[in-house]
Design a protein around this motif. Structure first.
Motif, short mmCIF file in Angstrom:
data_model
loop_
_atom_site.label_atom_id
_atom_site.label_comp_id
_atom_site.label_asym_id
_atom_site.label_seq_id
_atom_site.Cartn_x
_atom_site.Cartn_y
_atom_site.Cartn_z
N ALA A 154 0.84 -1.26 -0.08
CA ALA A 154 -0.06 0.11 0.06
C ALA A 154 0.81 1.19 0.02
O ALA A 154 2.08 1.20 0.19
N LEU A 155 0.35 2.19 -0.19
CA LEU A 155 0.78 3.63 -0.05
C LEU A 155 0.77 4.21 1.36
O LEU A 155 -0.56 4.22 1.72
N PHE A 156 1.59 4.87 1.71
CA PHE A 156 1.68 5.56 2.87
C PHE A 156 2.29 6.76 3.09
O PHE A 156 3.36 7.04 2.39
N LEU A 157 1.46 7.82 3.56
CA LEU A 157 2.15 9.12 3.69
C LEU A 157 2.80 9.24 5.11
O LEU A 157 2.12 8.97 6.15
N VAL A 158 4.21 9.51 5.09
CA VAL A 158 4.71 9.60 6.36
C VAL A 158 5.31 11.51 6.47
O VAL A 158 5.83 11.95 5.43
N SER A 159 4.43 12.04 7.27
CA SER A 159 4.72 13.38 7.66
C SER A 159 5.21 13.91 8.65
O SER A 159 5.15 13.22 9.70
N SER A 207 -9.82 9.54 -8.10
CA SER A 207 -9.53 10.30 -9.31
C SER A 207 -7.96 10.60 -9.41
O SER A 207 -7.29 10.54 -8.55
N ALA A 208 -7.64 10.45 -10.73
CA ALA A 208 -6.13 10.78 -11.01
C ALA A 208 -5.77 12.12 -10.48
O ALA A 208 -6.51 12.97 -10.34
N GLY A 209 -4.66 12.04 -9.69
CA GLY A 209 -4.12 13.75 -9.42
C GLY A 209 -2.75 13.42 -8.53
O GLY A 209 -2.28 12.34 -8.44
N VAL A 210 -2.24 14.57 -8.25
CA VAL A 210 -0.99 14.58 -7.34
C VAL A 210 -1.23 13.83 -6.02
O VAL A 210 -2.42 14.31 -5.17
N ILE A 211 -0.56 12.95 -5.65
CA ILE A 211 -0.53 12.56 -4.15
C ILE A 211 0.37 13.14 -3.15
O ILE A 211 -0.19 13.60 -2.23
N LEU A 212 1.53 13.59 -3.70
CA LEU A 212 2.19 14.67 -2.63
C LEU A 212 2.97 15.66 -3.54
O LEU A 212 3.80 15.10 -4.46
N SER A 213 3.05 16.77 -3.31
CA SER A 213 3.93 17.96 -3.75
C SER A 213 4.33 18.64 -2.69
O SER A 213 3.91 19.48 -1.97
N SER A 214 5.83 18.14 -2.09
CA SER A 214 6.07 19.03 -1.06
C SER A 214 7.44 19.59 -1.33
O SER A 214 8.50 18.92 -1.54
N PHE A 215 7.56 21.01 -0.94
CA PHE A 215 8.68 21.72 -1.50
C PHE A 215 9.15 22.87 -0.49
O PHE A 215 8.19 23.68 -0.22
N TYR A 216 10.32 22.68 0.03
CA TYR A 216 10.48 23.61 1.16
C TYR A 216 12.12 23.69 1.03
O TYR A 216 12.75 23.30 1.82
N ALA A 217 12.68 24.70 0.10
CA ALA A 217 13.97 24.78 -0.05
C ALA A 217 14.38 26.01 0.48
O ALA A 217 13.81 27.23 1.01
N GLY A 218 15.79 26.18 0.80
CA GLY A 218 16.35 27.42 1.39
C GLY A 218 16.53 28.40 0.63
O GLY A 218 17.11 28.92 -0.14
N GLU A 263 14.81 20.75 4.57
CA GLU A 263 14.49 19.58 5.06
C GLU A 263 13.17 19.02 4.64
O GLU A 263 12.62 19.67 3.88
N TYR A 264 13.01 17.32 4.47
CA TYR A 264 11.89 16.91 4.16
C TYR A 264 10.82 17.22 5.12
O TYR A 264 10.88 17.21 6.53
N ASP A 265 9.63 17.46 4.60
CA ASP A 265 8.45 17.52 5.67
C ASP A 265 7.41 16.67 5.33
O ASP A 265 6.52 15.87 6.28
N ALA A 266 7.80 15.55 4.13
CA ALA A 266 6.79 14.56 4.01
C ALA A 266 7.34 13.46 3.00
O ALA A 266 7.94 14.16 1.90
N ILE A 267 6.88 12.39 2.83
CA ILE A 267 7.38 11.35 1.77
C ILE A 267 5.98 10.29 1.62
O ILE A 267 5.15 10.33 2.63
N VAL A 268 5.79 10.00 0.70
CA VAL A 268 4.80 9.02 0.09
C VAL A 268 6.09 7.62 -0.02
O VAL A 268 6.71 7.69 -1.09
N PHE A 285 16.29 11.19 4.76
CA PHE A 285 15.41 12.16 4.74
C PHE A 285 15.73 13.12 5.85
O PHE A 285 15.23 12.93 6.95
N GLU A 286 16.69 14.36 5.47
CA GLU A 286 16.85 15.27 6.52
C GLU A 286 15.65 15.69 7.41
O GLU A 286 14.64 16.20 6.69
N GLY A 287 15.78 15.80 8.56
CA GLY A 287 14.59 16.37 9.32
C GLY A 287 13.73 15.28 10.06
O GLY A 287 13.06 15.45 11.12
#
Length: 83
Positions: free
Chosen positions: A2-7, A72-83, A16-21, A52-54
């Motif tokens: 299965a797919l899991f969101l880890v946040s 429905s089709a679509g983005v599952i995760l889009s997580s961007f936090y760059a310095g 730093e990462y704030d979430a991954i799937v 995964f830093e953080g």
């Protein structure tokens, strides 16, 4: 599998990462993937180098959520936090 969101459950700083799937068989395995890393040596001892830093090595700042695979089709995760 299965797919899991880890946040993150805490504040996320730059670069730093704030979430991954991840794809895993259960929540425990998803958390293990998220907290993976390597122990590295430096002059005054050793340090933990996370994949995964953080994400804390013990997973204490993470939440795991199983995602529905139907929908429905679509983005599952889009997580961007760059310095």
């Amino acid at each position: 599998m299965a797919l899991f969101l880890v946040s993150r459950t805490d504040h996320c700083d730059c670069d730093e990462y704030d979430a991954i799937v991840v794809r895993a068989g259960d929540e425990a395995t998803a958390l293990k993937v998220a907290t993976n890393g390597r122990q590295r040596e430096k002059l005054d001892g050793f340090y933990w180098d996370p994949d995964f830093e953080g994400f804390r090595r013990d997973g204490s700042n993470l939440a795991v959520e199983k995602l529905e695979s139907r929908g429905s089709a679509g983005v599952i995760l889009s997580s961007f936090y760059a310095g």
